[in-house]
Design a protein around this motif. Structure first.
Motif, PDB file in Angstrom:
ATOM      1  N   PHE A 234      24.097  15.817  41.186  1.00  8.89           N
ATOM      2  CA  PHE A 234      24.140  15.872  39.590  1.00  8.89           C
ATOM      3  C   PHE A 234      22.939  14.741  39.336  1.00  8.89           C
ATOM      4  O   PHE A 234      22.976  13.569  39.587  1.00  8.89           O
ATOM      5  N   ASN A 235      21.771  15.352  39.284  1.00  8.33           N
ATOM      6  CA  ASN A 235      20.766  14.598  38.788  1.00  8.33           C
ATOM      7  C   ASN A 235      20.007  15.075  37.428  1.00  8.33           C
ATOM      8  O   ASN A 235      19.975  16.291  36.920  1.00  8.33           O
ATOM      9  N   LEU A 236      19.273  13.884  36.810  1.00  9.51           N
ATOM     10  CA  LEU A 236      18.583  14.429  35.570  1.00  9.51           C
ATOM     11  C   LEU A 236      17.351  15.084  36.063  1.00  9.51           C
ATOM     12  O   LEU A 236      16.711  16.031  35.085  1.00  9.51           O
ATOM     13  N   GLU A 237      16.854  15.138  37.412  1.00  5.88           N
ATOM     14  CA  GLU A 237      15.753  15.811  37.579  1.00  5.88           C
ATOM     15  C   GLU A 237      15.895  16.305  38.948  1.00  5.88           C
ATOM     16  O   GLU A 237      16.722  16.181  39.847  1.00  5.88           O
ATOM     17  N   ASN A 238      15.255  17.580  39.118  1.00  9.04           N
ATOM     18  CA  ASN A 238      15.327  18.624  40.236  1.00  9.04           C
ATOM     19  C   ASN A 238      14.493  17.681  41.496  1.00  9.04           C
ATOM     20  O   ASN A 238      13.358  17.335  41.213  1.00  9.04           O
ATOM     21  N   PRO A 239      15.181  17.134  42.516  1.00  7.40           N
ATOM     22  CA  PRO A 239      14.308  16.431  43.434  1.00  7.40           C
ATOM     23  C   PRO A 239      12.889  16.989  43.883  1.00  7.40           C
ATOM     24  O   PRO A 239      11.901  16.267  44.141  1.00  7.40           O
ATOM     25  N   ARG A 240      12.995  18.341  44.193  1.00  9.19           N
ATOM     26  CA  ARG A 240      11.707  18.550  44.851  1.00  9.19           C
ATOM     27  C   ARG A 240      10.499  18.774  43.527  1.00  9.19           C
ATOM     28  O   ARG A 240       9.606  18.282  44.006  1.00  9.19           O
ATOM     29  N   LYS A 241      11.002  19.028  42.364  1.00  8.71           N
ATOM     30  CA  LYS A 241      10.073  19.110  41.320  1.00  8.71           C
ATOM     31  C   LYS A 241       9.664  17.459  41.078  1.00  8.71           C
ATOM     32  O   LYS A 241       8.406  17.154  40.550  1.00  8.71           O
ATOM     33  N   LEU A 242      10.530  16.576  41.219  1.00  8.03           N
ATOM     34  CA  LEU A 242      10.479  15.238  40.797  1.00  8.03           C
ATOM     35  C   LEU A 242       9.452  14.574  41.915  1.00  8.03           C
ATOM     36  O   LEU A 242       8.582  13.994  41.553  1.00  8.03           O
ATOM     37  N   LEU A 243       9.602  14.948  43.032  1.00  7.81           N
ATOM     38  CA  LEU A 243       8.625  14.640  43.833  1.00  7.81           C
ATOM     39  C   LEU A 243       7.054  14.899  43.792  1.00  7.81           C
ATOM     40  O   LEU A 243       6.300  14.051  43.768  1.00  7.81           O
ATOM     41  N   GLU A 244       7.020  16.227  43.263  1.00  6.21           N
ATOM     42  CA  GLU A 244       5.706  16.551  42.823  1.00  6.21           C
ATOM     43  C   GLU A 244       5.134  15.767  41.640  1.00  6.21           C
ATOM     44  O   GLU A 244       4.101  15.373  41.622  1.00  6.21           O
ATOM     45  N   ASN A 245       5.977  15.407  40.575  1.00 10.46           N
ATOM     46  CA  ASN A 245       5.526  14.866  39.306  1.00 10.46           C
ATOM     47  C   ASN A 245       5.167  13.303  39.883  1.00 10.46           C
ATOM     48  O   ASN A 245       4.517  12.919  39.391  1.00 10.46           O
ATOM     49  N   LEU A 246       6.134  12.709  40.799  1.00 10.86           N
ATOM     50  CA  LEU A 246       5.819  11.301  41.127  1.00 10.86           C
ATOM     51  C   LEU A 246       4.302  11.169  41.932  1.00 10.86           C
ATOM     52  O   LEU A 246       3.677  10.458  41.470  1.00 10.86           O
ATOM     53  N   VAL A 247       3.965  12.042  42.942  1.00  8.12           N
ATOM     54  CA  VAL A 247       2.902  11.870  43.553  1.00  8.12           C
ATOM     55  C   VAL A 247       1.730  12.039  42.391  1.00  8.12           C
ATOM     56  O   VAL A 247       0.723  11.636  42.571  1.00  8.12           O
ATOM     57  N   LEU A 248       1.715  13.070  41.622  1.00  5.17           N
ATOM     58  CA  LEU A 248       0.782  13.248  40.836  1.00  5.17           C
ATOM     59  C   LEU A 248       0.597  12.216  39.726  1.00  5.17           C
ATOM     60  O   LEU A 248      -0.519  11.872  39.526  1.00  5.17           O
ATOM     61  N   PHE A 249       1.793  11.553  39.330  1.00  9.76           N
ATOM     62  CA  PHE A 249       1.524  10.506  38.583  1.00  9.76           C
ATOM     63  C   PHE A 249       0.954   9.299  39.130  1.00  9.76           C
ATOM     64  O   PHE A 249       0.068   8.679  38.651  1.00  9.76           O
ATOM     65  N   TRP A 250       1.377   9.024  40.333  1.00 13.96           N
ATOM     66  CA  TRP A 250       0.812   7.926  41.055  1.00 13.96           C
ATOM     67  C   TRP A 250      -0.619   8.032  41.342  1.00 13.96           C
ATOM     68  O   TRP A 250      -1.256   7.219  41.148  1.00 13.96           O
ATOM     69  N   ALA A 251      -1.135   9.443  41.566  1.00 11.74           N
ATOM     70  CA  ALA A 251      -2.515   9.825  41.884  1.00 11.74           C
ATOM     71  C   ALA A 251      -3.263   9.391  40.411  1.00 11.74           C
ATOM     72  O   ALA A 251      -4.483   8.993  40.450  1.00 11.74           O
ATOM     73  N   GLU A 252      -2.464   9.838  39.459  1.00 11.77           N
ATOM     74  CA  GLU A 252      -3.181   9.583  38.244  1.00 11.77           C
ATOM     75  C   GLU A 252      -3.492   8.057  37.693  1.00 11.77           C
ATOM     76  O   GLU A 252      -4.374   7.761  37.020  1.00 11.77           O
ATOM     77  N   THR A 253      -2.447   7.360  38.152  1.00  9.48           N
ATOM     78  CA  THR A 253      -2.462   5.947  37.928  1.00  9.48           C
ATOM     79  C   THR A 253      -3.282   5.085  38.921  1.00  9.48           C
ATOM     80  O   THR A 253      -3.367   3.741  38.951  1.00  9.48           O
ATOM     81  N   LYS A 254      -3.662   5.728  39.815  1.00  9.60           N
ATOM     82  CA  LYS A 254      -4.901   5.412  40.602  1.00  9.60           C
ATOM     83  C   LYS A 254      -4.130   4.346  41.673  1.00  9.60           C
ATOM     84  O   LYS A 254      -5.010   3.248  42.015  1.00  9.60           O
ATOM     85  N   VAL A 255      -3.107   4.521  41.929  1.00 14.22           N
ATOM     86  CA  VAL A 255      -2.143   3.897  42.903  1.00 14.22           C
ATOM     87  C   VAL A 255      -2.924   3.948  44.338  1.00 14.22           C
ATOM     88  O   VAL A 255      -3.375   4.740  44.710  1.00 14.22           O
ATOM     89  N   LYS A 256      -3.029   2.816  45.239  1.00 14.37           N
ATOM     90  CA  LYS A 256      -3.603   2.840  46.437  1.00 14.37           C
ATOM     91  C   LYS A 256      -2.549   3.030  47.484  1.00 14.37           C
ATOM     92  O   LYS A 256      -1.738   2.239  47.454  1.00 14.37           O
ATOM     93  N   PHE A 257      -2.433   4.133  48.256  1.00 11.64           N
ATOM     94  CA  PHE A 257      -1.559   4.275  49.259  1.00 11.64           C
ATOM     95  C   PHE A 257      -1.881   3.754  50.495  1.00 11.64           C
ATOM     96  O   PHE A 257      -2.843   3.437  50.987  1.00 11.64           O
ATOM     97  N   SER A 258      -0.707   3.221  51.286  1.00 11.76           N
ATOM     98  CA  SER A 258      -0.865   2.482  52.605  1.00 11.76           C
ATOM     99  C   SER A 258       0.475   2.777  53.404  1.00 11.76           C
ATOM    100  O   SER A 258       1.294   2.964  52.818  1.00 11.76           O
ATOM    101  N   THR A 259      -0.220   2.744  54.506  1.00 13.55           N
ATOM    102  CA  THR A 259       1.301   2.677  55.513  1.00 13.55           C
ATOM    103  C   THR A 259       1.508   1.372  55.809  1.00 13.55           C
ATOM    104  O   THR A 259       0.884   0.159  55.543  1.00 13.55           O
ATOM    105  N   LEU A 260       2.751   1.187  56.476  1.00 15.48           N
ATOM    106  CA  LEU A 260       3.419  -0.105  56.622  1.00 15.48           C
ATOM    107  C   LEU A 260       2.533  -0.849  57.614  1.00 15.48           C
ATOM    108  O   LEU A 260       2.584  -2.214  57.604  1.00 15.48           O
ATOM    109  N   GLU A 261       2.163  -0.213  58.451  1.00 14.48           N
ATOM    110  CA  GLU A 261       1.432  -0.694  59.597  1.00 14.48           C
ATOM    111  C   GLU A 261      -0.070  -1.094  59.180  1.00 14.48           C
ATOM    112  O   GLU A 261      -0.315  -2.193  59.645  1.00 14.48           O
TER     113      GLU A 261
END
Length: 270
Positions: A234-261
């Motif tokens: 029971f979600n407001l968003e489909n998890p698969r579609k949500l993950l796509e939207n999140l990654v695109l949103f982060w990319a558009e906001t120019k987030v810098k990705f990093s590993t914990l290492e």
């Protein structure tokens, strides 16, 4: 801001016996990360290794350049195991993962974030360099409500191993994980994330492969099974579609990705 994309790789719901998430959800996660050139940290549970080898997904994780870390050997509460047993298991899975990758495994995340001082001492003795199990203070989650997981100044300030806590969203103090975000919806998340960017220089995001593909076949017809299934379905968003939207949103906001290492190396050099 730096965002660490982390994946807890385990059999379905931790102990299986099914591997639907690994078989169907993990390839989707890997494809999204590859499409956007994101390197993530994969916390791998020992019980999932055979299936990862059978499907050759462990090879893909390595070839794609992701960091591999430990999620324990079994999906159990290591706080409750005798010291020697916990130490043996956490050392063993570390060695197995190192033999597969040819690299030192530096990080650990406790199954279901169940961690305390006792476990931190074991991790330090085994040789883990960082832990990412402790929820930030005031974080409302299943770990805190149902499993007695609590943050403490000692755990959050741990330097052996160094602690990278589980990020909580601002205003609505829920964990920064895919299924929790699916409960509040993508539009609200974007507003909360804007506040998060203003307050933090680094955040962690986590997902389980099973989160992507949870189905009506999951769970038994018991009260516990119904409650568990409800949380996943029971979600407001489909998890698969949500993950796509999140990654695109982060990319558009120019987030810098990093590993914990990579964060660990930065902390050591400061």
């Amino acid at each position: 801001m730096k965002l660490c994309f982390t994946v807890d790789v385990e059999l379905d719901l931790g102990n299986g016996p099914s591997s639907y998430g690994i078989d169907k959800g993990l390839p989707f996660i890997l494809s999204i990360l590859k499409e956007y050139g994101i390197k993530g940290t994969f916390f791998i549970n020992g019980l999932s290794i055979d299936r990862l080898k059978e499907t050759k997904l462990i090879e893909k994780i390595i070839i794609d350049g992701h960091e591999i870390a430990s999620h324990g050997y079994r999906h159990v509460d290591y706080r409750e195991l005798p010291f020697d047993v916990a130490k043996k298991e956490l050392s063993y899975v570390k060695d197995v993962l190192q033999s597969l990758t040819g690299k030192v495994v530096k990080g650990f995340r406790a199954p279901q974030f169940r961690v305390n001082d006792y476990l931190i001492d074991i991790l330090c003795e085994v040789g883990y360099m960082y832990d990412s199990s402790v929820p930030e203070p005031k974080c409302i989650s299943a770990a805190s409500l149902l499993r007695g997981v609590r943050s403490s100044s000692h755990l959050l300030k741990s330097t052996c191993p160094l602690e990278f806590p589980i990020t909580c969203l601002s205003t609505i103090p829920i964990p920064h994980g895919l299924l929790w975000v699916s409960k509040i919806g993508f539009e609200l998340y974007k507003k909360l994330f804007t506040n998060l960017v203003k307050r933090k220089k680094q955040v962690n995001f986590y997902v389980h492969p099973f989160d992507i593909v949870a189905s009506d076949a999951m769970g038994k017809r018991t009260l516990k099974g119904v409650l568990r299934k409800s949380f996943y379905l029971f979600n407001l968003e489909n998890p698969r579609k949500l993950l796509e939207n999140l990654v695109l949103f982060w990319a558009e906001t120019k987030v810098k990705f990093s590993t914990l290492e990579t964060l660990l190396e930065g902390e050591k050099n400061d």
